[in-house]
Design a protein around this motif. Structure first.
Motif, mmCIF file in Angstrom:
data_model
loop_
_atom_site.group_PDB
_atom_site.id
_atom_site.type_symbol
_atom_site.label_atom_id
_atom_site.label_comp_id
_atom_site.label_asym_id
_atom_site.label_seq_id
_atom_site.Cartn_x
_atom_site.Cartn_y
_atom_site.Cartn_z
ATOM 1 N N ALA A 64 0.726 -1.156 0.049
ATOM 2 C CA ALA A 64 -0.072 0.040 0.113
ATOM 3 C C ALA A 64 0.805 1.166 -0.031
ATOM 4 C CB ALA A 64 -1.061 -0.116 1.196
ATOM 5 N N ALA A 65 1.808 1.136 0.768
ATOM 6 C CA ALA A 65 3.058 2.508 0.799
ATOM 7 C C ALA A 65 3.494 2.718 -0.721
ATOM 8 C CB ALA A 65 3.710 2.155 1.911
ATOM 9 N N VAL A 66 3.634 1.551 -1.399
ATOM 10 C CA VAL A 66 3.996 1.853 -2.907
ATOM 11 C C VAL A 66 3.065 2.395 -3.659
ATOM 12 C CG1 VAL A 66 4.940 0.766 -4.977
ATOM 13 C CG2 VAL A 66 5.873 -0.098 -2.812
ATOM 14 N N PHE A 67 1.791 1.970 -3.668
ATOM 15 C CA PHE A 67 0.745 2.194 -4.368
ATOM 16 C C PHE A 67 0.430 3.959 -4.037
ATOM 17 C CE2 PHE A 67 -0.150 -2.347 -5.021
ATOM 18 C CZ PHE A 67 -0.116 -2.102 -6.744
ATOM 19 N N LYS A 68 0.505 4.162 -2.569
ATOM 20 C CA LYS A 68 0.217 5.596 -2.240
ATOM 21 C C LYS A 68 1.252 6.711 -2.797
ATOM 22 C CE LYS A 68 -0.636 8.081 1.956
ATOM 23 N NZ LYS A 68 -0.835 8.240 3.553
ATOM 24 N N ALA A 69 2.613 6.090 -2.680
ATOM 25 C CA ALA A 69 3.611 6.911 -3.375
ATOM 26 C C ALA A 69 3.187 6.978 -4.684
ATOM 27 C CB ALA A 69 4.841 6.286 -2.999
ATOM 28 N N LEU A 70 2.899 6.362 -5.564
ATOM 29 C CA LEU A 70 2.695 6.362 -6.852
ATOM 30 C C LEU A 70 1.265 7.238 -6.945
ATOM 31 C CD1 LEU A 70 3.742 2.959 -8.339
ATOM 32 C CD2 LEU A 70 4.985 4.989 -8.633
ATOM 33 N N GLY A 71 0.410 7.350 -6.096
ATOM 34 C CA GLY A 71 -1.024 7.804 -6.281
ATOM 35 C C GLY A 71 -0.987 9.637 -6.331
ATOM 36 N N HIS A 72 0.059 10.111 -7.144
ATOM 37 C CA HIS A 72 0.100 11.526 -7.236
ATOM 38 C C HIS A 72 0.656 11.719 -8.749
ATOM 39 C CE1 HIS A 72 0.999 15.815 -7.177
ATOM 40 N NE2 HIS A 72 0.184 15.838 -5.843
ATOM 41 N N PRO A 73 -0.418 12.742 -9.570
ATOM 42 C CA PRO A 73 0.143 12.937 -10.893
ATOM 43 C C PRO A 73 1.623 13.404 -11.091
ATOM 44 C CG PRO A 73 -2.296 13.962 -10.483
ATOM 45 C CD PRO A 73 -1.563 13.303 -9.145
ATOM 46 N N SER A 74 1.919 14.380 -10.118
ATOM 47 C CA SER A 74 3.327 14.620 -10.459
ATOM 48 C C SER A 74 4.523 13.640 -10.425
ATOM 49 C CB SER A 74 3.568 15.815 -9.360
ATOM 50 O OG SER A 74 2.981 17.024 -9.849
ATOM 51 N N ARG A 75 4.209 12.816 -9.122
ATOM 52 C CA ARG A 75 4.987 11.732 -8.896
ATOM 53 C C ARG A 75 5.032 10.504 -10.095
ATOM 54 N NH1 ARG A 75 3.527 12.778 -3.194
ATOM 55 N NH2 ARG A 75 1.912 11.234 -3.238
ATOM 56 N N LEU A 76 3.820 10.521 -10.572
ATOM 57 C CA LEU A 76 3.808 9.490 -11.672
ATOM 58 C C LEU A 76 4.652 9.991 -13.005
ATOM 59 C CD1 LEU A 76 0.218 8.331 -11.646
ATOM 60 C CD2 LEU A 76 2.164 6.818 -11.358
ATOM 61 N N LEU A 77 4.616 11.326 -13.129
ATOM 62 C CA LEU A 77 5.182 12.045 -14.046
ATOM 63 C C LEU A 77 6.555 11.822 -13.826
ATOM 64 C CD1 LEU A 77 4.643 14.955 -16.327
ATOM 65 C CD2 LEU A 77 6.435 15.622 -14.516
ATOM 66 N N MET A 78 7.122 12.004 -12.794
ATOM 67 C CA MET A 78 8.654 11.857 -12.459
ATOM 68 C C MET A 78 9.123 10.524 -12.494
ATOM 69 S SD MET A 78 9.029 14.378 -9.166
ATOM 70 C CE MET A 78 7.960 15.746 -8.830
ATOM 71 N N VAL A 79 8.198 9.372 -12.347
ATOM 72 C CA VAL A 79 8.525 8.033 -12.277
ATOM 73 C C VAL A 79 8.884 7.754 -13.649
ATOM 74 C CG1 VAL A 79 7.697 5.785 -12.066
ATOM 75 C CG2 VAL A 79 7.650 7.364 -10.099
ATOM 76 N N ASP A 80 7.741 8.182 -14.591
ATOM 77 C CA ASP A 80 7.799 7.949 -16.191
ATOM 78 C C ASP A 80 9.179 8.602 -16.593
ATOM 79 O OD1 ASP A 80 6.218 6.818 -17.857
ATOM 80 O OD2 ASP A 80 5.464 8.589 -18.726
ATOM 81 N N ALA A 81 9.462 9.603 -16.343
ATOM 82 C CA ALA A 81 10.863 10.349 -16.615
ATOM 83 C C ALA A 81 11.844 9.475 -16.206
ATOM 84 C CB ALA A 81 10.909 11.712 -16.391
ATOM 85 N N LEU A 82 12.057 9.079 -15.015
ATOM 86 C CA LEU A 82 13.093 8.393 -14.518
ATOM 87 C C LEU A 82 13.097 7.067 -15.191
ATOM 88 C CD1 LEU A 82 12.870 9.664 -10.920
ATOM 89 C CD2 LEU A 82 14.744 10.150 -12.614
#
Length: 106
Positions: free
Chosen positions: A13-31
């Motif tokens: 759940a902590a991983v899913f919660k961390a991914l649960g924000h549009p800006s963080r998804l954008l950063m993960v996509d870039a990384l």
């Protein structure tokens, strides 16, 4: 195989919660394309350094990214390698759902 515990569900759940924000998804996509410095991610997200750093801290605490310092710059890289595949799966589902809705309207 050992049955999942409440602790393992909390970790997931902590991983899913961390991914649960549009800006963080954008950063993960870039990384997913390679290592980037905070300055690159700040430009990409259109956010200030403080906000980007907070988002990256959430991702790092969840074990999704790691960082290294080089001089005064901090570089981040994706370490949870399954995330891009998961995002692709979610994108395919969203597309399929949208197409089904359009088909049902017609």
């Amino acid at each position: 195989m050992k049955a999942p515990t409440q602790e393992s569900y909390a970790a997931r759940a902590a991983v899913f919660k961390a991914l649960g924000h549009p800006s963080r998804l954008l950063m993960v996509d870039a990384l997913a394309k390679g290592e980037l410095c905070v300055c690159d991610l700040t430009d990409l997200a259109g956010l200030d350094v403080s906000t980007v750093s907070k988002h990256l801290s959430v991702l790092r605490e969840a074990g999704i990214v790691d960082s290294r310092k080089e001089g005064t710059s901090v570089f981040y890289r994706l370490i949870l390698s399954c995330v891009p595949g998961f995002i692709s799966c979610v994108d395919a589902h969203i597309k399929q759902t949208a197409l089904a809705r359009v088909a049902n309207l017609g």
